[in-house]
Design a protein around this motif. Structure first.
Motif, PDB file in Angstrom:
ATOM      1  N   GLY A  71       0.810  -1.195   0.000  1.00 39.55           N
ATOM      2  CA  GLY A  71       0.000   0.000   0.000  1.00 39.55           C
ATOM      3  C   GLY A  71       0.848   1.251   0.000  1.00 39.55           C
ATOM      4  O   GLY A  71       1.956   1.254   0.541  1.00 39.55           O
ATOM      5  N   ASP A  72       0.341   2.274  -0.625  1.00 41.20           N
ATOM      6  CA  ASP A  72       0.972   3.587  -0.611  1.00 41.20           C
ATOM      7  C   ASP A  72      -0.022   4.539   0.036  1.00 41.20           C
ATOM      8  O   ASP A  72      -0.968   4.997  -0.618  1.00 41.20           O
ATOM      9  CB  ASP A  72       1.306   4.014  -2.042  1.00 41.20           C
ATOM     10  N   ASN A  73       0.167   4.823   1.332  1.00 42.67           N
ATOM     11  CA  ASN A  73      -0.798   5.648   2.058  1.00 42.67           C
ATOM     12  C   ASN A  73      -0.886   7.054   1.478  1.00 42.67           C
ATOM     13  O   ASN A  73      -1.956   7.667   1.464  1.00 42.67           O
ATOM     14  CB  ASN A  73      -0.428   5.714   3.541  1.00 42.67           C
ATOM     15  N   ALA A  74       0.224   7.578   0.992  1.00 40.92           N
ATOM     16  CA  ALA A  74       0.225   8.935   0.443  1.00 40.92           C
ATOM     17  C   ALA A  74      -0.639   9.027  -0.812  1.00 40.92           C
ATOM     18  O   ALA A  74      -1.267  10.056  -1.065  1.00 40.92           O
ATOM     19  CB  ALA A  74       1.652   9.373   0.129  1.00 40.92           C
ATOM     20  N   LYS A  75      -0.678   7.942  -1.588  1.00 40.79           N
ATOM     21  CA  LYS A  75      -1.467   7.915  -2.809  1.00 40.79           C
ATOM     22  C   LYS A  75      -2.810   7.231  -2.628  1.00 40.79           C
ATOM     23  O   LYS A  75      -3.589   7.129  -3.575  1.00 40.79           O
ATOM     24  CB  LYS A  75      -0.689   7.201  -3.925  1.00 40.79           C
ATOM     25  N   ASN A  76      -3.055   6.723  -1.406  1.00 38.14           N
ATOM     26  CA  ASN A  76      -4.300   5.994  -1.132  1.00 38.14           C
ATOM     27  C   ASN A  76      -4.512   4.892  -2.166  1.00 38.14           C
ATOM     28  O   ASN A  76      -5.617   4.707  -2.702  1.00 38.14           O
ATOM     29  CB  ASN A  76      -5.506   6.944  -1.121  1.00 38.14           C
ATOM     30  N   THR A  77      -3.447   4.184  -2.442  1.00 36.57           N
ATOM     31  CA  THR A  77      -3.474   3.143  -3.467  1.00 36.57           C
ATOM     32  C   THR A  77      -2.915   1.847  -2.889  1.00 36.57           C
ATOM     33  O   THR A  77      -1.956   1.868  -2.119  1.00 36.57           O
ATOM     34  CB  THR A  77      -2.656   3.571  -4.693  1.00 36.57           C
ATOM     35  N   VAL A  78      -3.530   0.750  -3.276  1.00 33.96           N
ATOM     36  CA  VAL A  78      -3.043  -0.563  -2.890  1.00 33.96           C
ATOM     37  C   VAL A  78      -2.755  -1.355  -4.157  1.00 33.96           C
ATOM     38  O   VAL A  78      -3.460  -1.213  -5.163  1.00 33.96           O
ATOM     39  CB  VAL A  78      -4.053  -1.303  -1.981  1.00 33.96           C
ATOM     40  N   TYR A  79      -1.704  -2.153  -4.096  1.00 27.10           N
ATOM     41  CA  TYR A  79      -1.267  -2.929  -5.245  1.00 27.10           C
ATOM     42  C   TYR A  79      -1.279  -4.414  -4.896  1.00 27.10           C
ATOM     43  O   TYR A  79      -1.054  -4.796  -3.739  1.00 27.10           O
ATOM     44  CB  TYR A  79       0.151  -2.534  -5.648  1.00 27.10           C
ATOM     45  N   LEU A  80      -1.499  -5.227  -5.904  1.00 29.57           N
ATOM     46  CA  LEU A  80      -1.366  -6.671  -5.745  1.00 29.57           C
ATOM     47  C   LEU A  80      -0.479  -7.177  -6.877  1.00 29.57           C
ATOM     48  O   LEU A  80      -0.893  -7.206  -8.035  1.00 29.57           O
ATOM     49  CB  LEU A  80      -2.730  -7.367  -5.789  1.00 29.57           C
ATOM     50  N   GLN A  81       0.746  -7.535  -6.516  1.00 30.20           N
ATOM     51  CA  GLN A  81       1.670  -8.118  -7.480  1.00 30.20           C
ATOM     52  C   GLN A  81       1.445  -9.622  -7.489  1.00 30.20           C
ATOM     53  O   GLN A  81       1.578 -10.285  -6.453  1.00 30.20           O
ATOM     54  CB  GLN A  81       3.108  -7.805  -7.093  1.00 30.20           C
ATOM     55  N   MET A  82       1.105 -10.150  -8.643  1.00 30.02           N
ATOM     56  CA  MET A  82       0.785 -11.569  -8.774  1.00 30.02           C
ATOM     57  C   MET A  82       1.803 -12.231  -9.687  1.00 30.02           C
ATOM     58  O   MET A  82       1.882 -11.891 -10.877  1.00 30.02           O
ATOM     59  CB  MET A  82      -0.635 -11.745  -9.337  1.00 30.02           C
ATOM     60  N   ASN A  83       2.575 -13.125  -9.126  1.00 29.36           N
ATOM     61  CA  ASN A  83       3.595 -13.853  -9.880  1.00 29.36           C
ATOM     62  C   ASN A  83       3.249 -15.339  -9.934  1.00 29.36           C
ATOM     63  O   ASN A  83       2.422 -15.823  -9.151  1.00 29.36           O
ATOM     64  CB  ASN A  83       4.969 -13.670  -9.232  1.00 29.36           C
ATOM     65  N   SER A  84       3.890 -16.047 -10.843  1.00 35.69           N
ATOM     66  CA  SER A  84       3.680 -17.491 -10.985  1.00 35.69           C
ATOM     67  C   SER A  84       2.194 -17.825 -11.049  1.00 35.69           C
ATOM     68  O   SER A  84       1.708 -18.721 -10.351  1.00 35.69           O
ATOM     69  CB  SER A  84       4.343 -18.240  -9.810  1.00 35.69           C
ATOM     70  N   LEU A  85       1.487 -17.104 -11.871  1.00 34.80           N
ATOM     71  CA  LEU A  85       0.034 -17.272 -11.951  1.00 34.80           C
ATOM     72  C   LEU A  85      -0.335 -18.654 -12.472  1.00 34.80           C
ATOM     73  O   LEU A  85       0.362 -19.236 -13.320  1.00 34.80           O
ATOM     74  CB  LEU A  85      -0.574 -16.185 -12.831  1.00 34.80           C
TER      75      LEU A  85
END
Length: 116
Positions: A71-85
């Motif tokens: 999460g990036d609190n300053a940007k109010n953004t959350v990411y989900l990095q998905m590998n080996s799908l």
């Protein structure tokens, strides 16, 4: 009110990677935690990963070691990095914002399709 806008879904071959993003706007100061859920075809929605404002993370056993939430609190953004799908990761992925007593907010969903 909080609004969530998701991006980053798509079609990928097994073993590939995708990164989902979810940007929150509005009354974001009420958000305690954000997470990603998914709903495979014909199945119920399930938690994939979540992160609190303090940085504590939680993962479903099926994605541990392959997915990373941040999460990036300053940007109010959350990411989900998905590998080996894997093909079984195919689902509609939904972003969620937990606002405690003020309720929960859901994104519109983004399709992730993993081909074998």
């Amino acid at each position: 009110q909080v609004r969530l806008v998701e991006s980053g879904g798509g079609l990928v071959q097994a073993g590939g990677s995708l990164r989902l993003s979810c940007a929150a706007s509005g009354s974001t100061f009420r958000i305690n935690a954000m997470g990603w859920y998914r709903q495979p075809p014909g199945k119920e929605r399930e938690l994939v990963a979540a992160v609190t404002r303090g940085g504590t993370t939680n993962y479903a056993d099926s994605v541990k070691g392959r997915f990373t939430i941040s999460g990036d609190n300053a940007k109010n953004t959350v990411y989900l990095q998905m590998n080996s799908l894997k093909p079984e990761d195919t689902a509609v992925y939904y972003c969620n914002a937990n606002r405690g007593v003020y309720g929960q907010t859901w994104g519109q969903g983004t399709q992730v399709t993993v081909s074998s």
